[in-house]
Motif scaffolding. Structure first.
Motif, PDB file in Angstrom:
ATOM      1  N   LYS A  27       0.472  -1.187  -0.001  1.00  0.00           N
ATOM      2  CA  LYS A  27      -0.268   0.238  -0.255  1.00  0.00           C
ATOM      3  C   LYS A  27       0.860   1.413  -0.007  1.00  0.00           C
ATOM      4  O   LYS A  27       0.623   1.888   0.153  1.00  0.00           O
ATOM      5  CB  LYS A  27      -0.731  -0.235   0.970  1.00  0.00           C
ATOM      6  N   ASN A  29       2.168   4.673  -1.661  1.00  0.00           N
ATOM      7  CA  ASN A  29       2.826   5.589  -2.991  1.00  0.00           C
ATOM      8  C   ASN A  29       3.538   6.583  -2.183  1.00  0.00           C
ATOM      9  O   ASN A  29       3.843   6.365  -2.114  1.00  0.00           O
ATOM     10  CB  ASN A  29       1.152   5.873  -2.670  1.00  0.00           C
ATOM     11  N   ILE A  30       3.212   7.333  -3.703  1.00  0.00           N
ATOM     12  CA  ILE A  30       4.220   8.545  -3.446  1.00  0.00           C
ATOM     13  C   ILE A  30       3.886   8.963  -2.283  1.00  0.00           C
ATOM     14  O   ILE A  30       4.413  10.146  -1.944  1.00  0.00           O
ATOM     15  CB  ILE A  30       3.476  10.148  -4.485  1.00  0.00           C
ATOM     16  N   THR A  31       2.967   9.500  -1.097  1.00  0.00           N
ATOM     17  CA  THR A  31       2.894   9.746  -0.520  1.00  0.00           C
ATOM     18  C   THR A  31       3.780   9.673   0.812  1.00  0.00           C
ATOM     19  O   THR A  31       4.961   9.855   1.687  1.00  0.00           O
ATOM     20  CB  THR A  31       1.443   9.665   0.777  1.00  0.00           C
TER      21      THR A  31
HETATM   22  C1  LIG Z   1      -1.383   7.524  -0.305  1.00  0.00           C
HETATM   23  O1  LIG Z   1      -2.152   6.350   1.201  1.00  0.00           O
HETATM   24  C2  LIG Z   1      -2.404   6.515   2.084  1.00  0.00           C
HETATM   25  C3  LIG Z   1      -3.390   5.449   1.954  1.00  0.00           C
HETATM   26  O2  LIG Z   1      -2.222   3.926   2.406  1.00  0.00           O
HETATM   27  C4  LIG Z   1      -3.476   7.905   1.668  1.00  0.00           C
HETATM   28  O3  LIG Z   1      -4.328   8.144   2.174  1.00  0.00           O
HETATM   29  C5  LIG Z   1      -2.699   8.589   0.455  1.00  0.00           C
HETATM   30  O4  LIG Z   1      -4.068   9.900   0.149  1.00  0.00           O
HETATM   31  C6  LIG Z   1      -2.737   8.682  -0.517  1.00  0.00           C
HETATM   32  N1  LIG Z   1      -1.910   9.301  -1.132  1.00  0.00           N
HETATM   33  C7  LIG Z   1      -1.738   9.554  -2.227  1.00  0.00           C
HETATM   34  C8  LIG Z   1      -1.315  10.967  -3.264  1.00  0.00           C
HETATM   35  O5  LIG Z   1      -2.741   8.579  -3.145  1.00  0.00           O
END
Ligand SMILES: *[C@@H]1O[C@H](CO)[C@@H](O)[C@H](O)[C@H]1NC(C)=O
Ligand SMILES: *[C@@H]1O[C@H](CO)[C@@H](O)[C@H](O)[C@H]1NC(C)=O
Ligand SMILES: *[C@@H]1O[C@H](CO)[C@@H](O)[C@H](O)[C@H]1NC(C)=O
Ligand SMILES: *[C@@H]1O[C@H](CO)[C@@H](O)[C@H](O)[C@H]1NC(C)=O
Ligand SMILES: *[C@@H]1O[C@H](CO)[C@@H](O)[C@H](O)[C@H]1NC(C)=O
Ligand SMILES: *[C@@H]1O[C@H](CO)[C@@H](O)[C@H](O)[C@H]1NC(C)=O
Ligand SMILES: *[C@@H]1O[C@H](CO)[C@@H](O)[C@H](O)[C@H]1NC(C)=O
Ligand SMILES: *[C@@H]1O[C@H](CO)[C@@H](O)[C@H](O)[C@H]1NC(C)=O
Length: 348
Positions: A27, A29-31
């Protein structure tokens, strides 16, 4: 019936959430990447050029940070280059969350401490440069799980322990540079399984035992550098016949003995041959004259005997020739004065 179905759905949903929560790798991602870099920044105690101050912040999209490149397909951090900006600090465990990283260059800083085991999750890494820092601890065996690694550069750190067996799982490895560390023990025989290896640099460590002959079966090898260890044993005559593109052989300052292998003269691309400060004996063969690309020839401080062969004059690209401190007799052949490139000559 309907009730049973909805509770079934609920269980499926819960299971799904559980799986998602317990497998952090799926799970990300870029975050996650942004958080990993913010964590790195929080572990930096000195950033004199304010490099991270300016480029890593919650307000800046990580893909726009200086030193960061994101992949065009996944929009995830693909390469990170923070080399040579005098950073002092540690690598945080969260760094292992940069799961799409292909290239990481942290060379020439002052990172210290151990490398976090979580870095084993950087499974797409091809290029890893941690040179000239102050990393310590045993050379991590988990490097062996980085199955795409092509370049591993750990030069000038304080790594200890022996070369882990697991290294030889990295069959994609082309450059392994462990120069200037405190690595001891023997060079494992299984090193011969790194069939794509081009450069093997183990200079200035505390390695013992003999050089495993399996190395001489790696036909892509261009550089073998073992200077400044305590390697012993002799080099059989035919040893170098499998190394057609060898350009540099650095064996100085070890405890090697026996004759200079005649097969060396078959390494026609050799540019540097450094055997000084060992216990080699026997004659300097006239076949050495076939190494017409040789630029540096160090044979000093050994027990070589006999005369300097006339054929040395065929080494028309020679820049440095050192043969001092041996048991060589006779005079320097005048053919040597035909080598117009020669700048340094020490014969006695
Ligand atoms: C990345 O994943 C988190 C949950 O795991 C979510 O809250 C967040 O919005 C996501 N970020 C992007 C840029 O998709
Ligand atoms: C990182 O940046 C430095 C300086 O700009 C450069 O010399 C080096 O080659 C870069 N590293 C990589 C892996 O591209
Ligand atoms: C990031 O790394 C930390 C520490 O290794 C881990 O606990 C966490 O689950 C990771 N987060 C993600 C989203 O992968
Ligand atoms: C190792 O790096 C330091 C700088 O961090 C430098 O002063 C030293 O000369 C280097 N040592 C070697 C053997 O390259
Ligand atoms: C080598 O790689 C295989 C496959 O990934 C793995 O199962 C094994 O544990 C690794 N061996 C070592 C010594 O790391
Ligand atoms: C080198 O390779 C040859 C042919 O593949 C093999 O017969 C020999 O045993 C190998 N030598 C070593 C030292 O691994
Ligand atoms: C050099 O290579 C040739 C051809 O492979 C071989 O016949 C010869 O024995 C080698 N010379 C030495 C000195 O090993
Ligand atoms: C020096 O080179 C010239 C021209 O290549 C050659 O004729 C001569 O024999 C060489 N002299 C020696 C001493 O090898």
């Amino acid at each position: 019936m309907e009730k049973a179905f909805s509770s079934f759905l609920l269980i499926v949903l819960l299971l799904l959430l559980y799986v998602m929560a317990s497998s952090p790798m799926t799970k990300t991602n870029i975050t996650t990447d942004q958080l990993a870099l913010l964590y790195l920044k929080s572990q930096i105690i000195s950033d004199p050029s304010h490099f991270l101050d300016e480029s890593v912040s919650p307000a800046i999209s990580v893909c726009h940070s200086v030193g960061v490149t994101c992949g065009s397909r996944h929009q995830r951090v693909k390469s990170l280059n923070l080399s040579n900006i005098a950073l002092i600090g540690r690598i945080p465990r969260k760094f292992g969350n940069l799961s799409f990283l292909v290239s990481l260059d942290l060379g020439i800083n002052n990172f210290h401490g151990n490398l976090p085991q979580e870095m084993t999750r950087l499974r797409w890494l091809k290029f890893l440069d941690l040179s000239v820092n102050n990393f310590r601890g045993k050379v991590p065996s988990w490097f062996g799980f980085l199955h795409h690694l092509q370049v591993l550069n750990l030069v000038n750190n304080s790594f200890t322990g022996s070369i882990p067996y697991s290294f030889f799982n990295m069959s994609t490895l082309e450059t392994l540079n462990l120069n200037f560390n405190s690595i001891d023990g023997k060079i494992p025989k299984v090193i011969g399984s790194l069939i794509n290896l081009r450069e093997l640099r183990l200079r200035a460590n505390q390695l013992t035992g003999s050089i495993p002959f399996t190395i001489f079966n790696i036909s892509m090898i261009e550089v073998l550098a073992f200077t400044g260890n305590s390697l012993s044993g002799s080099l059989p005559n035919g040893l170098f016949n499998g190394l057609p593109i060898l350009k540099g052989l650095y064996l100085s300052s070890n405890k090697l003995h026996g004759h200079m292998p005649t097969s060396l003269s078959n390494c026609s691309q050799l540019q540097v041959l450094s055997l000084s400060e060992n216990e080699f004996d026997g004659p300097i063969h006239s076949e050495i004259g076939r190494l017409s690309n040789l630029q540096i020839l160090y044979l000093g401080t050994n027990h070589f005997t006999g005369i300097i062969p006339q054929e040395i004059g065929n080494l028309v690209n020679l820049v440095e020739l050192a043969m001092e401190d041996n048991k060589i007799t006779g005079s320097v052949p005048i053919s040597i004065f035909n080598i117009s490139s020669l700048q340094v000559l020490s014969a006695w």
